[in-house]
Motif scaffolding. Structure first.
Motif, PDB file in Angstrom:
ATOM      1  N   THR A  39       2.242   1.717  -3.500  1.00  0.00           N
ATOM      2  CA  THR A  39       1.165   2.166  -4.386  1.00  0.00           C
ATOM      3  C   THR A  39       0.860   3.639  -4.145  1.00  0.00           C
ATOM      4  O   THR A  39       0.669   4.413  -5.094  1.00  0.00           O
ATOM      5  CB  THR A  39      -0.109   1.323  -4.149  1.00  0.00           C
ATOM      6  OG1 THR A  39       0.202  -0.060  -4.311  1.00  0.00           O
ATOM      7  CG2 THR A  39      -1.198   1.714  -5.139  1.00  0.00           C
ATOM      8  N   SER A  40       0.837   4.032  -2.883  1.00  0.00           N
ATOM      9  CA  SER A  40       0.606   5.438  -2.559  1.00  0.00           C
ATOM     10  C   SER A  40       1.726   6.319  -3.105  1.00  0.00           C
ATOM     11  O   SER A  40       1.476   7.390  -3.666  1.00  0.00           O
ATOM     12  CB  SER A  40       0.489   5.609  -1.036  1.00  0.00           C
ATOM     13  OG  SER A  40       0.213   6.951  -0.700  1.00  0.00           O
ATOM     14  N   PHE A  59       0.827  -1.208   0.000  1.00  0.00           N
ATOM     15  CA  PHE A  59       0.000   0.000   0.000  1.00  0.00           C
ATOM     16  C   PHE A  59       0.861   1.258   0.000  1.00  0.00           C
ATOM     17  O   PHE A  59       0.521   2.250  -0.651  1.00  0.00           O
ATOM     18  CB  PHE A  59      -0.929   0.007   1.218  1.00  0.00           C
ATOM     19  CG  PHE A  59      -2.064  -0.973   1.122  1.00  0.00           C
ATOM     20  CD1 PHE A  59      -2.843  -1.058  -0.021  1.00  0.00           C
ATOM     21  CD2 PHE A  59      -2.356  -1.834   2.185  1.00  0.00           C
ATOM     22  CE1 PHE A  59      -3.902  -1.959  -0.122  1.00  0.00           C
ATOM     23  CE2 PHE A  59      -3.401  -2.743   2.104  1.00  0.00           C
ATOM     24  CZ  PHE A  59      -4.170  -2.801   0.948  1.00  0.00           C
ATOM     25  N   CYS A  77      -4.637   4.529  -0.202  1.00  0.00           N
ATOM     26  CA  CYS A  77      -3.539   3.586   0.026  1.00  0.00           C
ATOM     27  C   CYS A  77      -2.692   3.989   1.228  1.00  0.00           C
ATOM     28  O   CYS A  77      -2.202   3.131   1.973  1.00  0.00           O
ATOM     29  CB  CYS A  77      -2.673   3.468  -1.227  1.00  0.00           C
ATOM     30  SG  CYS A  77      -3.483   2.619  -2.591  1.00  0.00           S
ATOM     31  N   GLN A 132      -2.030   1.621   4.429  1.00  0.00           N
ATOM     32  CA  GLN A 132      -0.692   1.249   4.889  1.00  0.00           C
ATOM     33  C   GLN A 132      -0.505   1.607   6.355  1.00  0.00           C
ATOM     34  O   GLN A 132       0.167   0.889   7.100  1.00  0.00           O
ATOM     35  CB  GLN A 132       0.392   1.894   4.015  1.00  0.00           C
ATOM     36  CG  GLN A 132       0.628   3.384   4.180  1.00  0.00           C
ATOM     37  CD  GLN A 132       1.549   3.747   5.329  1.00  0.00           C
ATOM     38  OE1 GLN A 132       2.357   2.924   5.770  1.00  0.00           O
ATOM     39  NE2 GLN A 132       1.436   4.980   5.813  1.00  0.00           N
TER      40      GLN A 132
END
Length: 289
Positions: free
Chosen positions: A18-19, A15, A227, A231
């Motif tokens: 992805t962020s 995450f 995301c 996380q």
């Protein structure tokens, strides 16, 4: 049987990567401070809304000490991270973030009394080494360039500061969770972090906030924000279940996920050898940590 902290940490790393990747896209042509603030701002209502449904633990002075010591440090780290991205190439700054696991060999022992097994220590070292090589080898500046850049690149110095601060805030976070609960800590800490950063972000992006909805900035940070929140949630649960050094070392797999995103989204290259080194490090931590 794989301990629960491991899949939670891998999810947190995924995450985070992805962020970061979607934030990089959102930064194109936009104010980096505004994008950074919008990325974390949704954690304020999301986590604050959970408070009425959480069992409030008995908290004492230790919890408040960790929260109010960690908050200013975390805010400084986020600002330094943004400045590092702005001032210097990623190939000179991102490798230095790999130093956090090495610092965590010392800090958790001093603040929490956590001890690392020899095999776990070897795994942490390999993940840090792999993370460094993975990113420093992406440019044409040489493997020692990030360390040499400390003498001339303000961005590299900023990222070194981030790596150092994260070793402290991760440990303080674990201590605060132990003094409360994972969800309660997240519901208090993350909204307070947004409040601390808001005046600075609004000042640095003054005049640019009104057109946020019209120019697509708000839409561009929706996925990075979601995301980032995920996380954070997986992070607080994972770090409560194992040593801070092990958890943060495995979370540096976000660098590996970042390389994969870089390859598919930004046509960047990554190193197979570095990936193998990191995965061996993960195996050592899970098997002997």
């Amino acid at each position: 049987m794989t301990p629960l902290w491991f899949p939670l940490t891998v999810l947190s790393a995924f995450f985070l990567a992805t962020s970061d990747a979607t934030t990089k896209r959102a930064l194109t042509g936009r104010n980096e401070y505004l994008v950074t603030w919008l990325r974390i701002a949704p954690t304020f209502p999301l986590f604050l809304a959970t408070l009425p449904f959480i069992t409030i633990p008995n908290i004492g002075d230790d919890f408040y000490f960790c929260i109010f010591t960690g908050l200013p440090l975390e805010a400084v780290a986020i600002i330094l991270y943004t400045k590092a991205l702005k001032l210097s190439p990623l190939s000179l700054t991102l490798p230095l973030l790999s130093l956090t696991p090495l610092l965590l060999l010392v800090v958790p022992y001093l603040l929490l009394g956590e001890r690392i097994s020899p095999m776990g220590g070897a795994g942490i070292f390999l993940i840090a080494l792999g993370g460094y090589l993975l990113n420093s080898g992406r440019g044409e500046t040489g493997l020692l360039a990030p360390l040499k850049a400390l003498a001339r690149e303000k961005g590299a110095l900023c990222m070194l500061g981030v790596a150092t601060i994260y070793s402290v805030t991760s440990t303080l976070g674990k201590r605060a969770i132990a003094a409360s609960s994972p969800l309660f800590f997240a519901a208090v800490y993350l909204p307070l972090l947004v409040l601390v950063l808001t005046p600075f972000a609004l000042y640095k992006s003054r005049g640019e906030l009104p057109p946020v909805l019209r120019n697509g900035t708000a839409k561009a940070v929706v996925l990075p924000a979601v995301c980032y929140a995920l996380q954070a949630l997986t992070h607080v649960y994972a770090v409560n279940l194992t040593n801070v050094a092990y958890m943060i070392a495995v979370k540096r797999l976000s660098l590996l996920f970042g390389v994969l995103y870089g390859h598919y989204l930004f046509k960047e290259r990554g190193g197979i050898l570095s990936t193998i080194i990191m995965l061996i490090g993960v195996f050592l931590i899970v098997a002997g940590g």
